[in-house]
Design a protein around this motif. Sequence first.
Motif, mmCIF file in Angstrom:
data_model
loop_
_atom_site.group_PDB
_atom_site.id
_atom_site.type_symbol
_atom_site.label_atom_id
_atom_site.label_comp_id
_atom_site.label_asym_id
_atom_site.label_seq_id
_atom_site.Cartn_x
_atom_site.Cartn_y
_atom_site.Cartn_z
ATOM 1 N N SER A 110 -25.634 10.865 14.655
ATOM 2 C CA SER A 110 -24.810 10.757 15.818
ATOM 3 C C SER A 110 -25.899 11.700 16.272
ATOM 4 O O SER A 110 -25.289 12.808 17.574
ATOM 5 C CB SER A 110 -23.339 11.477 14.805
ATOM 6 O OG SER A 110 -23.425 12.477 14.132
ATOM 7 N N ASN B 26 -26.199 18.830 7.139
ATOM 8 C CA ASN B 26 -25.665 18.136 8.625
ATOM 9 C C ASN B 26 -23.857 18.857 8.183
ATOM 10 O O ASN B 26 -23.681 17.340 9.272
ATOM 11 C CB ASN B 26 -26.394 16.849 8.193
ATOM 12 C CG ASN B 26 -26.150 16.809 10.755
ATOM 13 O OD1 ASN B 26 -26.176 17.445 11.134
ATOM 14 N ND2 ASN B 26 -25.866 15.220 11.076
ATOM 15 N N HIS B 27 -23.544 19.511 8.071
ATOM 16 C CA HIS B 27 -22.323 19.831 8.084
ATOM 17 C C HIS B 27 -21.257 18.314 7.599
ATOM 18 O O HIS B 27 -20.457 18.287 8.194
ATOM 19 C CB HIS B 27 -22.035 20.023 9.622
ATOM 20 C CG HIS B 27 -23.433 20.985 10.336
ATOM 21 N ND1 HIS B 27 -23.769 22.101 9.372
ATOM 22 C CD2 HIS B 27 -24.147 20.706 11.260
ATOM 23 C CE1 HIS B 27 -24.758 22.501 10.499
ATOM 24 N NE2 HIS B 27 -24.859 21.729 11.688
ATOM 25 N N GLY B 28 -22.102 17.922 6.478
ATOM 26 C CA GLY B 28 -20.888 16.415 6.535
ATOM 27 C C GLY B 28 -20.962 15.453 7.706
ATOM 28 O O GLY B 28 -20.335 14.151 7.367
ATOM 29 N N GLU B 29 -21.914 14.918 8.898
ATOM 30 C CA GLU B 29 -21.569 14.546 9.320
ATOM 31 C C GLU B 29 -22.742 13.153 9.067
ATOM 32 O O GLU B 29 -23.816 13.663 9.010
ATOM 33 C CB GLU B 29 -21.259 14.903 11.156
ATOM 34 C CG GLU B 29 -20.565 15.875 11.131
ATOM 35 C CD GLU B 29 -18.849 14.857 11.241
ATOM 36 O OE1 GLU B 29 -19.632 14.074 11.520
ATOM 37 O OE2 GLU B 29 -18.051 15.968 11.138
ATOM 38 N N PRO B 30 -22.121 11.637 9.730
ATOM 39 C CA PRO B 30 -23.901 11.192 9.390
ATOM 40 C C PRO B 30 -24.784 11.809 10.916
ATOM 41 O O PRO B 30 -24.825 11.734 12.036
ATOM 42 C CB PRO B 30 -23.377 10.214 9.709
ATOM 43 C CG PRO B 30 -21.896 10.365 11.103
ATOM 44 C CD PRO B 30 -21.233 11.789 10.468
ATOM 45 N N ARG C 52 -22.065 21.181 3.226
ATOM 46 C CA ARG C 52 -21.528 21.265 4.990
ATOM 47 C C ARG C 52 -21.044 22.004 6.028
ATOM 48 O O ARG C 52 -21.051 21.793 6.851
ATOM 49 C CB ARG C 52 -19.676 20.888 4.745
ATOM 50 C CG ARG C 52 -19.518 19.244 3.852
ATOM 51 C CD ARG C 52 -17.875 18.414 3.862
ATOM 52 N NE ARG C 52 -17.448 19.156 4.038
ATOM 53 C CZ ARG C 52 -16.322 19.409 3.129
ATOM 54 N NH1 ARG C 52 -16.311 19.188 1.888
ATOM 55 N NH2 ARG C 52 -15.220 20.158 2.769
ATOM 56 N N SER D 170 -31.319 18.175 10.178
ATOM 57 C CA SER D 170 -29.390 18.273 11.319
ATOM 58 C C SER D 170 -29.365 18.643 11.862
ATOM 59 O O SER D 170 -29.990 17.662 13.305
ATOM 60 C CB SER D 170 -29.122 19.755 10.539
ATOM 61 O OG SER D 170 -30.130 20.715 11.236
ATOM 62 N N SER D 171 -27.928 17.534 12.789
ATOM 63 C CA SER D 171 -27.929 17.859 14.154
ATOM 64 C C SER D 171 -28.543 19.260 15.696
ATOM 65 O O SER D 171 -29.114 19.141 16.096
ATOM 66 C CB SER D 171 -26.049 17.665 14.988
ATOM 67 O OG SER D 171 -25.556 18.479 14.288
#
Length: 206
Positions: free
Chosen positions: A186, A179-183, A31, A157-158
Amino acid sequence: MVDTVGDFEQAIVSAFAELGLAAPSREFIRRTVGKGGEHLIAQSLNHVGGDIALASEARQRYEHHYLAMNGRYAQVYEGVVEGLRYLRGAGLKLACLMNKPGAFARPLLRDKGLAPWFDHVFGGDAFAQKKPHPLPVLKACEALGAVPTRVLVIGDSSNDAAAARAAGCTVVLVAYGYNHGEPLASACADAIIERMDAQTLAPFLR
């Protein structure tokens, strides 16, 4: 292109053990990666209750171990070689842009057999800013002799999406990114694909 979380984990385990610290879990590392080694070490120290004053020494020890084992616990994702072959076969020039320092990025690509596909490889220390700042993407476009609006950025990733968007490029994200644990939904990419192969990339070259 390469799942390197195993390398991150082993390097942190070794570095933190030398400092008498427990290491964070693989899931925490997964993450947290993507914003450079300094961020990873600082966040990991905080997570295990380590003294932030140890950050500099911890990072030095981490980089020592990471360089020694770079790629040993990493795996190339399925479809990557096929995708790179397809892009080169379409006559495109390719640049690889990582937040990982160049001293780690170049050997990793070489050892995994990916280096020959790229005209340029830029690590996170190549420019004054790292992704998500657009500067690295703009510099990569410049090195390729390409106008950003004609460049396809493939990331996971974002950070990649934000840098590409700000630079004016089209951006496609591969779903397996950390992606740092984010979906990834987004991240405002033009598209999200399951794997980087010829079939999924073809629509973006038309």
